[in-house]
Design a protein around this motif. Structure first.
Motif, PDB file in Angstrom:
ATOM      1  N   PHE A  83      12.585  54.020 -45.458  1.00  0.00           N
ATOM      2  CA  PHE A  83      13.703  53.792 -45.868  1.00  0.00           C
ATOM      3  C   PHE A  83      13.783  52.486 -46.879  1.00  0.00           C
ATOM      4  O   PHE A  83      13.107  51.557 -46.500  1.00  0.00           O
ATOM      5  CB  PHE A  83      14.796  53.627 -44.511  1.00  0.00           C
ATOM      6  N   LEU A  84      14.645  52.321 -47.821  1.00  0.00           N
ATOM      7  CA  LEU A  84      15.196  51.017 -48.436  1.00  0.00           C
ATOM      8  C   LEU A  84      16.331  50.844 -48.222  1.00  0.00           C
ATOM      9  O   LEU A  84      17.250  51.526 -48.952  1.00  0.00           O
ATOM     10  CB  LEU A  84      14.555  51.283 -49.833  1.00  0.00           C
ATOM     11  N   GLU A  85      16.996  50.006 -47.495  1.00  0.00           N
ATOM     12  CA  GLU A  85      18.275  49.484 -47.176  1.00  0.00           C
ATOM     13  C   GLU A  85      18.553  48.257 -48.362  1.00  0.00           C
ATOM     14  O   GLU A  85      17.791  47.490 -48.475  1.00  0.00           O
ATOM     15  CB  GLU A  85      18.400  48.937 -45.980  1.00  0.00           C
ATOM     16  N   MET A  86      19.347  48.746 -49.351  1.00  0.00           N
ATOM     17  CA  MET A  86      19.924  47.697 -50.251  1.00  0.00           C
ATOM     18  C   MET A  86      21.216  47.150 -50.174  1.00  0.00           C
ATOM     19  O   MET A  86      22.155  47.934 -50.166  1.00  0.00           O
ATOM     20  CB  MET A  86      19.449  48.685 -51.562  1.00  0.00           C
ATOM     21  N   ASN A  87      20.998  45.917 -49.962  1.00  0.00           N
ATOM     22  CA  ASN A  87      22.675  45.106 -50.027  1.00  0.00           C
ATOM     23  C   ASN A  87      22.760  44.244 -51.147  1.00  0.00           C
ATOM     24  O   ASN A  87      21.875  44.119 -51.851  1.00  0.00           O
ATOM     25  CB  ASN A  87      22.406  44.432 -48.632  1.00  0.00           C
ATOM     26  N   SER A  88      24.137  43.899 -51.238  1.00  0.00           N
ATOM     27  CA  SER A  88      24.188  42.774 -52.398  1.00  0.00           C
ATOM     28  C   SER A  88      23.725  43.285 -53.717  1.00  0.00           C
ATOM     29  O   SER A  88      23.217  42.757 -54.638  1.00  0.00           O
ATOM     30  CB  SER A  88      23.675  41.401 -52.161  1.00  0.00           C
ATOM     31  N   LEU A  89      24.061  44.702 -54.011  1.00  0.00           N
ATOM     32  CA  LEU A  89      23.608  45.274 -55.104  1.00  0.00           C
ATOM     33  C   LEU A  89      24.127  44.786 -56.511  1.00  0.00           C
ATOM     34  O   LEU A  89      25.154  44.148 -56.632  1.00  0.00           O
ATOM     35  CB  LEU A  89      23.673  46.755 -55.317  1.00  0.00           C
ATOM     36  N   LYS A  90      23.351  44.530 -57.398  1.00  0.00           N
ATOM     37  CA  LYS A  90      23.602  43.954 -58.885  1.00  0.00           C
ATOM     38  C   LYS A  90      23.314  45.175 -59.834  1.00  0.00           C
ATOM     39  O   LYS A  90      22.645  46.016 -60.014  1.00  0.00           O
ATOM     40  CB  LYS A  90      22.497  42.905 -58.927  1.00  0.00           C
ATOM     41  N   PRO A  91      24.065  44.978 -60.989  1.00  0.00           N
ATOM     42  CA  PRO A  91      24.041  45.718 -62.140  1.00  0.00           C
ATOM     43  C   PRO A  91      22.495  46.016 -62.722  1.00  0.00           C
ATOM     44  O   PRO A  91      22.229  47.099 -62.908  1.00  0.00           O
ATOM     45  CB  PRO A  91      24.612  45.334 -63.342  1.00  0.00           C
ATOM     46  N   GLU A  92      21.501  44.922 -62.455  1.00  0.00           N
ATOM     47  CA  GLU A  92      20.386  44.774 -62.815  1.00  0.00           C
ATOM     48  C   GLU A  92      19.375  46.012 -61.711  1.00  0.00           C
ATOM     49  O   GLU A  92      18.366  46.037 -62.120  1.00  0.00           O
ATOM     50  CB  GLU A  92      19.591  43.575 -63.012  1.00  0.00           C
ATOM     51  N   ASP A  93      19.916  46.272 -60.652  1.00  0.00           N
ATOM     52  CA  ASP A  93      19.295  46.895 -59.735  1.00  0.00           C
ATOM     53  C   ASP A  93      19.313  48.413 -60.365  1.00  0.00           C
ATOM     54  O   ASP A  93      18.927  49.220 -59.623  1.00  0.00           O
ATOM     55  CB  ASP A  93      19.760  46.849 -58.257  1.00  0.00           C
ATOM     56  N   THR A  94      20.162  48.784 -61.299  1.00  0.00           N
ATOM     57  CA  THR A  94      20.272  50.095 -61.667  1.00  0.00           C
ATOM     58  C   THR A  94      18.928  50.770 -62.413  1.00  0.00           C
ATOM     59  O   THR A  94      18.211  50.060 -63.041  1.00  0.00           O
ATOM     60  CB  THR A  94      21.206  50.108 -63.017  1.00  0.00           C
ATOM     61  N   ALA A  95      18.528  51.708 -61.824  1.00  0.00           N
ATOM     62  CA  ALA A  95      17.084  52.474 -62.056  1.00  0.00           C
ATOM     63  C   ALA A  95      16.846  53.789 -61.320  1.00  0.00           C
ATOM     64  O   ALA A  95      17.777  53.942 -60.468  1.00  0.00           O
ATOM     65  CB  ALA A  95      15.976  51.494 -61.698  1.00  0.00           C
ATOM     66  N   VAL A  96      15.977  54.407 -61.487  1.00  0.00           N
ATOM     67  CA  VAL A  96      15.647  55.598 -60.770  1.00  0.00           C
ATOM     68  C   VAL A  96      14.504  54.862 -59.760  1.00  0.00           C
ATOM     69  O   VAL A  96      13.568  54.264 -60.338  1.00  0.00           O
ATOM     70  CB  VAL A  96      14.855  56.725 -61.696  1.00  0.00           C
ATOM     71  N   TYR A  97      14.662  55.298 -58.648  1.00  0.00           N
ATOM     72  CA  TYR A  97      13.885  54.680 -57.400  1.00  0.00           C
ATOM     73  C   TYR A  97      12.779  55.786 -56.982  1.00  0.00           C
ATOM     74  O   TYR A  97      13.274  56.757 -56.609  1.00  0.00           O
ATOM     75  CB  TYR A  97      14.412  54.094 -56.117  1.00  0.00           C
ATOM     76  N   TYR A  98      11.577  55.318 -56.884  1.00  0.00           N
ATOM     77  CA  TYR A  98      10.582  56.394 -56.441  1.00  0.00           C
ATOM     78  C   TYR A  98       9.762  55.564 -55.526  1.00  0.00           C
ATOM     79  O   TYR A  98       9.635  54.455 -55.079  1.00  0.00           O
ATOM     80  CB  TYR A  98       9.265  56.446 -57.590  1.00  0.00           C
ATOM     81  N   CYS A  99       8.968  56.425 -54.364  1.00  0.00           N
ATOM     82  CA  CYS A  99       8.035  55.934 -53.372  1.00  0.00           C
ATOM     83  C   CYS A  99       6.743  56.663 -53.800  1.00  0.00           C
ATOM     84  O   CYS A  99       6.493  57.585 -54.350  1.00  0.00           O
ATOM     85  CB  CYS A  99       8.419  55.942 -52.126  1.00  0.00           C
ATOM     86  N   GLY A 100       5.778  55.916 -53.373  1.00  0.00           N
ATOM     87  CA  GLY A 100       4.420  56.447 -53.573  1.00  0.00           C
ATOM     88  C   GLY A 100       3.527  55.588 -52.440  1.00  0.00           C
ATOM     89  O   GLY A 100       3.704  54.959 -51.907  1.00  0.00           O
ATOM     90  N   THR A 101       2.073  56.243 -52.281  1.00  0.00           N
ATOM     91  CA  THR A 101       1.301  55.571 -51.562  1.00  0.00           C
ATOM     92  C   THR A 101       0.139  54.924 -52.125  1.00  0.00           C
ATOM     93  O   THR A 101      -0.062  55.280 -53.313  1.00  0.00           O
ATOM     94  CB  THR A 101       0.427  56.673 -50.646  1.00  0.00           C
ATOM     95  N   GLU A 102      -0.215  53.675 -51.592  1.00  0.00           N
ATOM     96  CA  GLU A 102      -1.154  52.856 -52.240  1.00  0.00           C
ATOM     97  C   GLU A 102      -2.525  53.324 -52.007  1.00  0.00           C
ATOM     98  O   GLU A 102      -3.031  53.725 -51.023  1.00  0.00           O
ATOM     99  CB  GLU A 102      -0.967  51.635 -51.573  1.00  0.00           C
ATOM    100  N   GLU A 103      -3.218  53.719 -53.093  1.00  0.00           N
ATOM    101  CA  GLU A 103      -4.461  54.175 -53.332  1.00  0.00           C
ATOM    102  C   GLU A 103      -5.576  53.360 -53.458  1.00  0.00           C
ATOM    103  O   GLU A 103      -6.826  53.843 -53.474  1.00  0.00           O
ATOM    104  CB  GLU A 103      -4.347  55.370 -54.205  1.00  0.00           C
ATOM    105  N   ALA A 104      -5.271  52.167 -54.041  1.00  0.00           N
ATOM    106  CA  ALA A 104      -6.428  51.237 -54.225  1.00  0.00           C
ATOM    107  C   ALA A 104      -7.070  50.538 -53.305  1.00  0.00           C
ATOM    108  O   ALA A 104      -8.229  49.678 -53.247  1.00  0.00           O
ATOM    109  CB  ALA A 104      -5.902  50.029 -55.312  1.00  0.00           C
ATOM    110  N   GLY A 105      -6.592  50.523 -51.918  1.00  0.00           N
ATOM    111  CA  GLY A 105      -7.153  50.060 -50.722  1.00  0.00           C
ATOM    112  C   GLY A 105      -6.913  48.515 -50.533  1.00  0.00           C
ATOM    113  O   GLY A 105      -7.464  47.814 -49.901  1.00  0.00           O
TER     114      GLY A 105
END
Length: 127
Positions: A80-102
């Motif tokens: 989960f990503l709980e986002m509070n006090s949101l600002k206009p500059e937080d506008t975006a498409v949000y993605y998640c991924g797995t870290e692969e570089a170690g």
């Protein structure tokens, strides 16, 4: 196919809150670091936060520190990503991924070290 399914985005006024979800499909999150990234129109993919599935250690980029909180539900293989006090500059498409570089959950977050991206969820902060 291993990928994430993100959800929870929407339109919110400045100062508002949203909770994004990221469910792993086709694999379990054990031993992974999961990162949240976002991409605003015309801009590159930007790191937001990460969390280590095993020890729940978390990291936040300065742009969201103190406003966003990342967490896990191991029973449902969900991040989960709980986002509070949101600002206009937080506008975006949000993605998640797995870290692969170690390198683990540490900053600065680099999108080229992550994989298994989902389709993303749109967050729009506007009055």
């Amino acid at each position: 196919q291993e990928q994430f399914v993100e959800s929870g985005g929407g339109l919110v006024r400045p100062g508002g809150s949203l909770r994004l979800s990221c469910v792993a499909s086709g694999f379990t999150l054990n031993n992974y670091v999961i990162g949240w990234f976002r991409q605003a129109p015309g801009r590159e993919l930007e790191g937001v936060s990460c969390i280590d599935y095993d020890d729940t250690k978390a990291y936040y980029e300065d742009s969201v520190k103190g406003r966003f909180t990342v967490s896990l539900d191991k029973a449902t293989n969900t991040v989960f990503l709980e986002m509070n006090s949101l600002k206009p500059e937080d506008t975006a498409v949000y993605y998640c991924g797995t870290e692969e570089a170690g390198w683990g959950c540490a900053g600065p977050l680099r999108h080229d070290e992550y994989d298994n991206w989902g389709q993303g969820t749109q967050v729009t902060v506007s009055s």
